[in-house]
Design a protein around this motif. Structure first.
Motif, PDB file in Angstrom:
ATOM      1  N   ILE A   1      18.229   5.289  65.564  1.00 27.84           N
ATOM      2  CA  ILE A   1      18.807   6.640  65.667  1.00 27.84           C
ATOM      3  C   ILE A   1      18.255   7.275  67.046  1.00 27.84           C
ATOM      4  CG2 ILE A   1      18.906   8.885  64.670  1.00 27.84           C
ATOM      5  CD1 ILE A   1      19.116   7.390  61.881  1.00 27.84           C
ATOM      6  N   VAL A   2      17.020   6.989  67.155  1.00 28.41           N
ATOM      7  CA  VAL A   2      16.331   7.722  68.288  1.00 28.41           C
ATOM      8  C   VAL A   2      16.552   7.243  69.718  1.00 28.41           C
ATOM      9  CG1 VAL A   2      13.754   7.936  69.443  1.00 28.41           C
ATOM     10  CG2 VAL A   2      14.098   8.179  66.786  1.00 28.41           C
ATOM     11  N   PHE A   3      16.763   5.908  69.756  1.00 27.90           N
ATOM     12  CA  PHE A   3      17.385   5.485  71.150  1.00 27.90           C
ATOM     13  C   PHE A   3      18.750   5.600  71.482  1.00 27.90           C
ATOM     14  CE2 PHE A   3      14.194   1.618  70.564  1.00 27.90           C
ATOM     15  CZ  PHE A   3      12.949   2.138  70.713  1.00 27.90           C
ATOM     16  N   THR A   4      19.648   5.945  70.317  1.00 28.09           N
ATOM     17  CA  THR A   4      21.065   6.279  70.536  1.00 28.09           C
ATOM     18  C   THR A   4      20.798   7.861  71.167  1.00 28.09           C
ATOM     19  OG1 THR A   4      21.661   4.822  68.905  1.00 28.09           O
ATOM     20  CG2 THR A   4      23.199   6.361  69.575  1.00 28.09           C
ATOM     21  N   GLN A   5      20.049   8.612  70.419  1.00 25.48           N
ATOM     22  CA  GLN A   5      20.009  10.069  70.884  1.00 25.48           C
ATOM     23  C   GLN A   5      19.682  10.152  72.411  1.00 25.48           C
ATOM     24  OE1 GLN A   5      20.803  12.932  69.425  1.00 25.48           O
ATOM     25  NE2 GLN A   5      19.248  14.305  69.837  1.00 25.48           N
ATOM     26  N   LYS A   6      18.406   9.232  72.632  1.00 24.78           N
ATOM     27  CA  LYS A   6      17.763   9.356  73.878  1.00 24.78           C
ATOM     28  C   LYS A   6      18.733   9.058  74.921  1.00 24.78           C
ATOM     29  CE  LYS A   6      13.390  10.575  73.451  1.00 24.78           C
ATOM     30  NZ  LYS A   6      12.641  11.501  74.324  1.00 24.78           N
ATOM     31  N   ALA A   7      19.722   7.816  74.845  1.00 31.28           N
ATOM     32  CA  ALA A   7      20.429   7.225  75.681  1.00 31.28           C
ATOM     33  C   ALA A   7      21.534   8.267  76.165  1.00 31.28           C
ATOM     34  CB  ALA A   7      21.029   5.943  75.287  1.00 31.28           C
TER      35      ALA A   7
END
Lengths: 62, 178
Positions: free
Chosen positions: A19-25
């Motif tokens: 979830i964090v990496f998707t949001q960051k990307a």
């Protein structure tokens, strides 16, 4: 029967990082930091084999 | 089970490999530990695939090389705009809507008006002198486009302007300085 919850906790960590990496990307894409976008997308892709490996290790734990 | 097979009674664990004897509720095995882990593996796959297009778009932008060029475009309705009023226009392409606000006698600001939360169109609230996203009540500061309240976390992209005698012209989209 005593269960091991280690696999469940590790899988929760994988989901959290997903979830964090998707949001960051996506945010880094709109901030026009394209290298960071590619890094986060790659991290998200790497999490998938890690999740498969974790599942194989943890499914038989009693 | 135990009444019919007294010889197996109280032998724990039973001679079975799936431990179904300790199920107390209907469908308890539908989301047991192993099924949960399987679900997360599937979710990890979905997340991995869903971020690939963003990576591809980023690579395309890198291949094109940093700076973009924008055409100069007149903003329709900007000539008669009064202080405290706003007008909507399309920039840089006809599918990107934007908002020109006249904040002072010679002070104009323009932002792309897709809310940075979920891309709802942001509108100008002249009475409160704020930019408002009506979908989830996001608010933006008209002076710099920064979010002041609500779900959005990213400022609205600002459009560079050129004020001329016959009206206001859009000349480009500013890069984020962060």
């Amino acid at each position: 029967m005593k269960r091991s919850w280690r696999g469940v906790l590790l899988m929760c960590l994988v989901l959290f990082l997903n979830i964090v990496f998707t949001q960051k990307a996506i945010h880094q894409y709109y901030y026009e930091h394209y290298v960071a976008t590619i890094v986060y997308a790659a991290l998200n892709v790497i999490l998938f084999p890690i999740a498969v490996w974790l599942y194989r290790v943890e499914r038989k734990v009693r | 089970m135990s009444e019919k097979q007294p010889d197996r009674n109280n032998k724990i664990p039973f001679e079975e490999d799936n431990y179904t004897h300790n199920i107390r509720k209907n469908e308890e095995r539908r989301l047991d530990r192993r099924t949960f882990m399987k679900t997360i593996v599937g979710a990890a796959g979905v997340f991995a695939v869903s971020t690939l297009p963003w990576g591809a778009l980023a690579m395309r932008e890198l291949a094109n090389g940093g700076e973009k060029s924008y055409a100069k475009a007149a903003i329709p309705g900007s000539a008669g705009l009064r202080v405290g009023e706003a007008v909507e226009f399309a920039y840089p392409s006809e599918h990107d809507t934007a908002l020109l606000i006249r904040l002072g006698e010679n002070e104009y600001k323009a932002y792309q008006n897709a809310c940075t939360h979920l891309r709802c169109p942001v509108v100008w609230d002249g009475g409160r002198t704020e930019l408002v996203c009506p979908c989830h009540h996001g608010f933006f500061d008209p002076a710099n486009g920064a979010p002041t309240a609500g779900p959005p976390r990213r400022p609205l992209p600002e459009i560079a302007l050129s004020v001329e005698a016959d009206g206001v012209y859009a000349i480009g989209v500013k890069r984020y300085e962060a």
